[in-house]
Design a protein around this motif. Sequence first.
Motif, PDB file in Angstrom:
ATOM      1  N   ASP A 185       0.832  -1.200   0.000  1.00 53.82           N
ATOM      2  CA  ASP A 185       0.000   0.000   0.000  1.00 53.82           C
ATOM      3  C   ASP A 185       0.865   1.248   0.000  1.00 53.82           C
ATOM      4  OD1 ASP A 185      -2.587   1.467   0.321  1.00 53.82           O
ATOM      5  OD2 ASP A 185      -1.669   2.024   2.232  1.00 53.82           O
ATOM      6  N   HIS A 188       2.321   1.779  -3.448  1.00 57.07           N
ATOM      7  CA  HIS A 188       1.288   2.329  -4.324  1.00 57.07           C
ATOM      8  C   HIS A 188       1.061   3.817  -4.052  1.00 57.07           C
ATOM      9  CE1 HIS A 188      -0.656  -1.926  -4.842  1.00 57.07           C
ATOM     10  NE2 HIS A 188       0.408  -1.762  -5.588  1.00 57.07           N
ATOM     11  N   TRP A 189       1.044   4.178  -2.777  1.00 57.39           N
ATOM     12  CA  TRP A 189       0.802   5.571  -2.382  1.00 57.39           C
ATOM     13  C   TRP A 189       1.926   6.483  -2.860  1.00 57.39           C
ATOM     14  CZ3 TRP A 189       1.812   8.148   2.858  1.00 57.39           C
ATOM     15  CH2 TRP A 189       1.045   9.320   3.003  1.00 57.39           C
ATOM     16  N   GLY A 193       0.007   4.842  -8.116  1.00 55.58           N
ATOM     17  CA  GLY A 193      -0.654   3.872  -8.979  1.00 55.58           C
ATOM     18  C   GLY A 193      -0.771   2.535  -8.284  1.00 55.58           C
ATOM     19  N   TYR A 194      -1.410   1.575  -8.960  1.00 60.61           N
ATOM     20  CA  TYR A 194      -1.614   0.238  -8.408  1.00 60.61           C
ATOM     21  C   TYR A 194      -0.925  -0.807  -9.285  1.00 60.61           C
ATOM     22  CZ  TYR A 194      -5.327   2.416  -5.618  1.00 60.61           C
ATOM     23  OH  TYR A 194      -6.030   3.217  -4.744  1.00 60.61           O
ATOM     24  N   THR A 195      -0.438  -1.856  -8.632  1.00 63.21           N
ATOM     25  CA  THR A 195       0.259  -2.916  -9.343  1.00 63.21           C
ATOM     26  C   THR A 195      -0.689  -3.662 -10.274  1.00 63.21           C
ATOM     27  OG1 THR A 195       1.756  -3.202  -7.465  1.00 63.21           O
ATOM     28  CG2 THR A 195       1.674  -4.989  -9.074  1.00 63.21           C
ATOM     29  N   LEU A 261       3.251  -0.968 -12.312  1.00 55.01           N
ATOM     30  CA  LEU A 261       2.014  -0.328 -11.903  1.00 55.01           C
ATOM     31  C   LEU A 261       1.244   0.169 -13.122  1.00 55.01           C
ATOM     32  CD1 LEU A 261       3.622  -0.581  -9.280  1.00 55.01           C
ATOM     33  CD2 LEU A 261       2.768   1.660  -8.609  1.00 55.01           C
ATOM     34  N   ALA A 359      -7.525   1.094  -2.174  1.00 58.83           N
ATOM     35  CA  ALA A 359      -6.081   0.888  -2.051  1.00 58.83           C
ATOM     36  C   ALA A 359      -5.771  -0.346  -1.204  1.00 58.83           C
ATOM     37  CB  ALA A 359      -5.428   2.126  -1.446  1.00 58.83           C
ATOM     38  N   GLU A 362      -6.323  -3.288  -3.361  1.00 59.13           N
ATOM     39  CA  GLU A 362      -5.264  -3.442  -4.357  1.00 59.13           C
ATOM     40  C   GLU A 362      -3.973  -3.978  -3.727  1.00 59.13           C
ATOM     41  OE1 GLU A 362      -5.597  -3.345  -7.452  1.00 59.13           O
ATOM     42  OE2 GLU A 362      -7.500  -2.327  -7.748  1.00 59.13           O
ATOM     43  N   ALA A 363      -3.706  -3.644  -2.469  1.00 64.35           N
ATOM     44  CA  ALA A 363      -2.542  -4.210  -1.788  1.00 64.35           C
ATOM     45  C   ALA A 363      -2.706  -5.713  -1.608  1.00 64.35           C
ATOM     46  CB  ALA A 363      -2.340  -3.523  -0.441  1.00 64.35           C
ATOM     47  N   ALA A 366      -2.361  -7.429  -5.054  1.00 64.86           N
ATOM     48  CA  ALA A 366      -0.960  -7.541  -5.465  1.00 64.86           C
ATOM     49  C   ALA A 366      -0.257  -8.638  -4.677  1.00 64.86           C
ATOM     50  CB  ALA A 366      -0.255  -6.201  -5.263  1.00 64.86           C
TER      51      ALA A 366
END
Length: 412
Positions: A185, A188-189, A193-195, A261, A359, A362-363, A366
């Motif tokens: 997380d 990403h922060w 973006g996100y993986t 990402l 988020a 998304e963590a 991933a």
Amino acid sequence: MNELRVGVVGVGQRAPLATAANRPGTARVVSCADVSPRGRADAARLFGRDAAIHTRYEDMADDGLGAVFVLTPDDRHLEPALFFLARGVPVFVEKPLAVTVADCDLLLRAALTSGTRLYVGHNLRHLPVLRRMRKMIDEGLVGTVRAVWCRHFVGHGGDYYFKDWHAERARTIGLLLQKGAHDLDAIHWLAGGYTKDVAAFGDLAVYGGNPRRPGTGAQEREEGAARMPDWFDPDVWPPAALTGLNPVIDVEDISMLIGRLDNGVLASYQQCHFTPDYWRNYTVIGDRGRMENFGDGLEDDEPVIKVWNTRRSGYRPQADLVETLSGDDSSHGGADAALVGEFLRFAAEGGPTETSPVAAREAVAAGVAATRSLRTGGNRTPVEPLAPDLAGYFAEHQRGGPAAPPGGVATR
């Protein structure tokens, strides 16, 4: 304003977090539930004997709650969170949001359907060193971010994660998800973006051969009679000397992933549970410089952030910009208190938050994809995408769906 009436489901090792919700005139913990006798005894100790104490979380429904903390083990977040979301009570779920992507999506869908506020306890977004690094990125000190790396040295990993349920795939999927959710997380922060694609390798290199707990220890731990502080011994070294591990150990104690990402940033994450030190090191590389932290502020240290953004040859310890942050001996460097304060405000009023249920999902996604990759030979593995309507709803700070039921803001 009347006090927000707060509940706590799961009075275990993370329960002291909820004591920060006792804020006279603002909020008060009035109800708790735990299946174990020790948990119920701890509830009385932490929150006072005036708090209603239950064995079943379902019995908390009549206690007039305006917010609830779900602090159960990771694989037991889903049911109580769904229960209170359906009843219009804003829910704080400790990280990781869940241990499967499907369960994460069930929780997001339940929040959308009910219109009830959902919050996830990713406290690193309130950690001073990471907040300052995020601000320095926004200030353009390293230019456009192109890569984010994280090395997580988990110095007490044996005691923290290999003597109870954390060591079992059936309960955690793996530590790349359970422990890594925080760092994924944060990556990403920092990266914005996100993986979307990952490849990973890992191994059970040290703790797989260590002596296990004898007898019926697993049942004892399952009933909450023993917890990490009961057995933690910082003087045992090296890690191979550790004894009394969980009878089942089938998660990796060292793992690493690389990922791309959705905004093109490349990410790298390494996690090791048998290092002599315990801290996180983040490196952010942009097209105009590099930034790195030394110390993370989680153990009352004074973290230093260094930025290099002029040309040089060879190693130079001197950076172009150095910032030292003050230490904080409160829980997680002050991040826990800030996290709880944001949740209480969100539960009562709504609005934007530093943390994000999407988020958090998304963590987990991933971590799940990376764990699948490392257990299938390191193959490139896509991250399961989120349904567009869920992404849209949470992008609007949970204000685009049905109105929250009246129970969602109960006060007294």
